[in-house]
Write a protein that holds these residues in place. Structure first.
Motif, short mmCIF file in Angstrom:
data_model
loop_
_atom_site.label_atom_id
_atom_site.label_comp_id
_atom_site.label_asym_id
_atom_site.label_seq_id
_atom_site.Cartn_x
_atom_site.Cartn_y
_atom_site.Cartn_z
N MET A 209 0.82 -1.20 0.00
CA MET A 209 0.00 0.00 0.00
C MET A 209 0.87 1.27 0.00
N ILE A 210 1.87 1.30 0.87
CA ILE A 210 2.75 2.47 0.96
C ILE A 210 3.54 2.64 -0.33
N MET A 211 4.07 1.53 -0.86
CA MET A 211 4.84 1.60 -2.10
C MET A 211 3.95 2.05 -3.25
N ARG A 212 2.73 1.59 -3.28
CA ARG A 212 1.80 1.98 -4.35
C ARG A 212 1.52 3.48 -4.30
N ARG A 213 1.28 4.01 -3.09
CA ARG A 213 1.05 5.46 -2.94
C ARG A 213 2.28 6.25 -3.35
N PHE A 214 3.45 5.74 -2.98
CA PHE A 214 4.70 6.42 -3.34
C PHE A 214 4.86 6.46 -4.86
N LEU A 215 4.62 5.34 -5.52
CA LEU A 215 4.76 5.29 -6.98
C LEU A 215 3.75 6.21 -7.66
N ARG A 216 2.53 6.29 -7.14
CA ARG A 216 1.54 7.23 -7.68
C ARG A 216 2.05 8.65 -7.58
N SER A 217 2.58 8.98 -6.42
CA SER A 217 3.10 10.33 -6.21
C SER A 217 4.32 10.59 -7.07
N LEU A 218 5.19 9.61 -7.20
CA LEU A 218 6.39 9.76 -8.01
C LEU A 218 6.04 10.12 -9.45
N VAL A 219 5.02 9.49 -10.00
CA VAL A 219 4.58 9.81 -11.36
C VAL A 219 4.19 11.29 -11.44
N LEU A 220 3.47 11.77 -10.44
CA LEU A 220 3.04 13.17 -10.43
C LEU A 220 4.23 14.12 -10.28
N TRP A 221 5.17 13.77 -9.44
CA TRP A 221 6.32 14.63 -9.21
C TRP A 221 7.19 14.74 -10.47
N VAL A 222 7.39 13.62 -11.14
CA VAL A 222 8.17 13.64 -12.37
C VAL A 222 7.43 14.44 -13.44
N PHE A 223 6.13 14.23 -13.54
CA PHE A 223 5.32 14.97 -14.51
C PHE A 223 5.40 16.47 -14.21
N GLY A 224 5.19 16.86 -12.95
CA GLY A 224 5.26 18.27 -12.56
C GLY A 224 6.63 18.86 -12.82
N GLY A 225 7.68 18.13 -12.49
CA GLY A 225 9.04 18.61 -12.73
C GLY A 225 9.35 18.78 -14.20
N ALA A 226 8.93 17.79 -15.01
CA ALA A 226 9.18 17.87 -16.45
C ALA A 226 8.41 19.02 -17.09
N LEU A 227 7.16 19.20 -16.68
CA LEU A 227 6.35 20.28 -17.23
C LEU A 227 6.97 21.64 -16.88
N TYR A 228 7.35 21.82 -15.62
CA TYR A 228 7.98 23.08 -15.23
C TYR A 228 9.28 23.29 -16.00
N PHE A 229 10.09 22.24 -16.13
CA PHE A 229 11.36 22.37 -16.84
C PHE A 229 11.15 22.81 -18.28
N LEU A 230 10.17 22.26 -18.95
CA LEU A 230 9.87 22.67 -20.32
C LEU A 230 9.46 24.14 -20.39
N LEU A 231 8.68 24.58 -19.42
CA LEU A 231 8.31 26.00 -19.36
C LEU A 231 9.53 26.88 -19.10
N GLU A 232 10.40 26.41 -18.24
CA GLU A 232 11.64 27.14 -17.92
C GLU A 232 12.52 27.27 -19.17
N VAL A 233 12.66 26.20 -19.92
CA VAL A 233 13.46 26.22 -21.14
C VAL A 233 12.85 27.21 -22.14
N ALA A 234 11.55 27.13 -22.33
CA ALA A 234 10.88 28.05 -23.27
C ALA A 234 11.07 29.49 -22.84
N TRP A 235 10.95 29.77 -21.54
CA TRP A 235 11.11 31.13 -21.00
C TRP A 235 12.51 31.66 -21.26
N LYS A 236 13.51 30.82 -21.02
CA LYS A 236 14.90 31.27 -21.19
C LYS A 236 15.26 31.41 -22.67
N LEU A 237 14.74 30.54 -23.51
CA LEU A 237 14.99 30.68 -24.94
C LEU A 237 14.32 31.95 -25.48
N ALA A 238 13.09 32.20 -25.04
CA ALA A 238 12.37 33.41 -25.50
C ALA A 238 13.07 34.67 -24.99
#
Length: 148
Positions: free
Chosen positions: A1-30
């Protein structure tokens, strides 16, 4: 149960980090600063996603969204300060410099970007809520903008 919740959260954290990073790259390029694009921003964004997601998951649904966004923005600003002091001041990586912006602290944080982080936190909170709903069938998000 704990590992399952962690993996669910990990997916969200990686998604959030990747999305922000792409916005950061676009901002700095612009803005004409491709030399300031750094993989460290991907790591920072994923790390910032952890407390933002966890606090959001444990805050009561009746807390107004604007208050959640302010708390999240303060957390992001604090993380940016600590990271900036390490990466930019201590290690000299020069990933960002807010020295020319008003109300800055050591060029690592400033009021205009702190306000932007409040907005980003609000969007991030809603994004995590909806992803949890769509991907994992958790409670459908409901938001309060003002106190009842």
């Amino acid at each position: 149960m704990i590992m399952r919740r962690f993996l669910r959260s990990l997916v969200l954290w990686v998604f959030g980090g990747a999305l922000y990073f792409l916005l950061e790259v676009a901002w700095k390029l612009a803005g004409g600063h491709p030399e300031r694009i750094s993989w460290t921003m991907l790591v920072l964004a994923a790390i910032i996603s952890i407390p933002l997601d966890q606090v959001n998951e444990h805050l009561p649904w009746d807390m107004p969204l604007w208050l959640q966004a302010i708390l999240g923005g303060l957390g992001i600003t604090a993380a940016e300060l600590v990271t900036g002091l390490i990466l930019n001041i201590r290690l000299g990586l020069d990933v960002w410099d807010y020295s020319d912006l008003p109300l800055n602290l050591w060029g690592q944080i400033c009021l205009p970007y702190s306000l932007l982080w409040v907005l980003a936190a609000g969007v991030g909170i809603m994004m995590f809520d909806w992803l949890r709903y769509w991907l994992y069938g958790e409670k459908r998000p409901e938001y309060i903008t003002l106190r009842k």
